[in-house]
Scaffold this motif. Structure first.
Motif, PDB file in Angstrom:
ATOM      1  N   VAL A 137       0.161   8.774   7.833  1.00 42.77           N
ATOM      2  CA  VAL A 137      -0.895   9.602   7.069  1.00 42.77           C
ATOM      3  C   VAL A 137      -1.578  10.706   7.853  1.00 42.77           C
ATOM      4  O   VAL A 137      -2.066  10.061   9.207  1.00 42.77           O
ATOM      5  N   VAL A 164       2.297  11.359   4.316  1.00 43.65           N
ATOM      6  CA  VAL A 164       1.408  12.072   3.540  1.00 43.65           C
ATOM      7  C   VAL A 164       0.400  12.637   4.419  1.00 43.65           C
ATOM      8  O   VAL A 164      -0.338  12.019   4.850  1.00 43.65           O
ATOM      9  N   GLN A 172      -5.269  12.749   0.698  1.00 44.46           N
ATOM     10  CA  GLN A 172      -4.454  12.015   1.861  1.00 44.46           C
ATOM     11  C   GLN A 172      -4.304  10.444   1.809  1.00 44.46           C
ATOM     12  O   GLN A 172      -3.498   9.652   1.807  1.00 44.46           O
ATOM     13  N   GLY A 212      -3.120   9.396  -1.669  1.00 44.01           N
ATOM     14  CA  GLY A 212      -1.703   9.515  -1.638  1.00 44.01           C
ATOM     15  C   GLY A 212      -0.923   8.517  -0.860  1.00 44.01           C
ATOM     16  O   GLY A 212       0.291   8.188  -1.225  1.00 44.01           O
ATOM     17  N   ALA A 213      -1.350   7.999   0.337  1.00 43.02           N
ATOM     18  CA  ALA A 213      -0.877   7.183   1.188  1.00 43.02           C
ATOM     19  C   ALA A 213      -0.649   5.575   0.568  1.00 43.02           C
ATOM     20  O   ALA A 213       0.262   5.106   0.617  1.00 43.02           O
ATOM     21  N   THR A 259       1.816   5.924  -2.473  1.00 43.50           N
ATOM     22  CA  THR A 259       3.086   5.934  -1.939  1.00 43.50           C
ATOM     23  C   THR A 259       3.673   4.594  -1.589  1.00 43.50           C
ATOM     24  O   THR A 259       4.727   4.037  -1.726  1.00 43.50           O
ATOM     25  N   GLU A 290       7.840  13.231   1.585  1.00 43.08           N
ATOM     26  CA  GLU A 290       6.797  13.886   2.258  1.00 43.08           C
ATOM     27  C   GLU A 290       6.036  14.590   1.211  1.00 43.08           C
ATOM     28  O   GLU A 290       6.360  15.355   0.218  1.00 43.08           O
ATOM     29  N   VAL A 291       4.844  14.336   1.236  1.00 42.36           N
ATOM     30  CA  VAL A 291       3.771  14.768   0.273  1.00 42.36           C
ATOM     31  C   VAL A 291       2.734  15.763   1.100  1.00 42.36           C
ATOM     32  O   VAL A 291       2.032  15.297   2.240  1.00 42.36           O
TER      33      VAL A 291
END
Length: 305
Positions: free
Chosen positions: A113, A125, A267, A270-271, A274, A287-288
């Motif tokens: 991250v 991310v 971030q 999102g981590a 995911t 990949e974000v």
């Protein structure tokens, strides 16, 4: 009476089994962070915790205290604890890479991250740090009219953000041959160290400095403080990256000229999102990438909370 007893026993067994299944389903995620003394990293960690609570996952957050060796040991500890997923906020591009290799060797997914490693994790991310520097340097080039002297305060040398922000800055500099990079050095993401560094540059170059690009806000704010003490802030542009609260307040006051917003909330959330998808064998993005945004006095109000 006998029927009631059987009914209650069935209910009890059903509830116990449901409770047991619920406990078994609770995911355990381990997260090792670069430094919990850094406001932006703390913002990411706070959002990770909030999202983990929302999704019913157990999150263990540890502070690597800027030590790649400690970070690798923390990942080894998570492996020993048999967590479902590991999230790493890497300290260095190369030195933190063995942690990725170790996790993948034990079949435990690992997500980077905010920052990258040379070893490829299960997912990433964060944001494209090259882009943040392009935005900052184009701001400087526009304000200087394509001509002047600048200094660059690097982040911790060897970390992905430092490497990529240097790359982006120098990429734009090539387009403006009349903007000269007269000094560059690391401030290690630290406000006090960057203030000292800026004071040294002011003594060395006097009023020859027209602009400062600092790789993060902590360092940008240190530069602003040094310039204010020397009575030179009105003559020197300062732009940095992250848009932490202090930086936004400084932009609003007209001290820091601009910052580049990096979305810590997206971030962090999102981590965790995911991590949960990976653990549940659901489809996920490898990949974000979350876009950066330029923040100036004109639009800072939209970023203040």
């Amino acid at each position: 009476m006998k029927n009631i007893f059987i009914f209650l026993t069935v209910i009890c067994l059903f509830s116990c089994n449901s409770s047991k299944k619920s406990d078994e389903k609770k995911l355990k995620i381990g997260a090792t962070m670069l430094s919990m003394q850094n406001e932006f990293i703390v913002n990411i960690a706070d959002e990770m915790q909030k999202k983990a609570d929302e999704l019913g996952a157990e999150l263990i957050i540890v502070d690597a205290e800027r030590s790649p060796l400690k970070q690798i040991e923390q990942v080894e500890s998570f492996i020993a604890q048999k967590v479902d997923v590991i999230i790493m906020n890497p300290i260095e591009f190369e030195a933190s890479s063995p942690a990725v290799t170790k996790a993948l060797a034990t079949k435990i997914p690992i997500i980077n991250v905010n920052s990258a490693t040379s070893a490829t994790p299960t997912a990433f991310v964060g944001s494209n740090d090259v882009e943040s520097a392009r935005i900052a340097m184009k701001f400087i080039a526009d304000k200087l009219g394509g001509k002047g002297n600048m200094v660059m305060i690097h982040g911790l040398m060897g970390q992905a953000a430092q490497l990529q922000r240097e790359e982006g800055a120098k990429e734009v500099l090539k387009q403006y041959p009349d903007i000269k990079l007269i000094a560059q050095q690391t401030g290690e993401w630290d406000r006090a160290k960057s203030m000292d560094l800026m004071q040294n540059w002011i003594q060395s170059y006097g009023d020859k400095i027209n602009a400062v690009f600092a790789h993060n806000d902590e360092m940008g704010l240190g530069a602003v403080k040094a310039l204010q003490a020397a009575g030179q802030k009105d003559k020197v542009l300062v732009i940095s990256v992250d848009a932490i609260k202090d930086a936004l307040a400084s932009v609003q006051k007209g001290e820091l000229n601009a910052t580049v917003f990096q979305n810590a909330n997206q971030q962090g959330a999102g981590a965790i999102e995911t991590a949960v998808k990976i653990a549940k064998k659901q489809p996920f993005e490898k990949e974000v990438l979350i876009p950066f945004e330029l923040v100036t006095k004109e639009n800072v109000g939209g970023y203040l909370k």
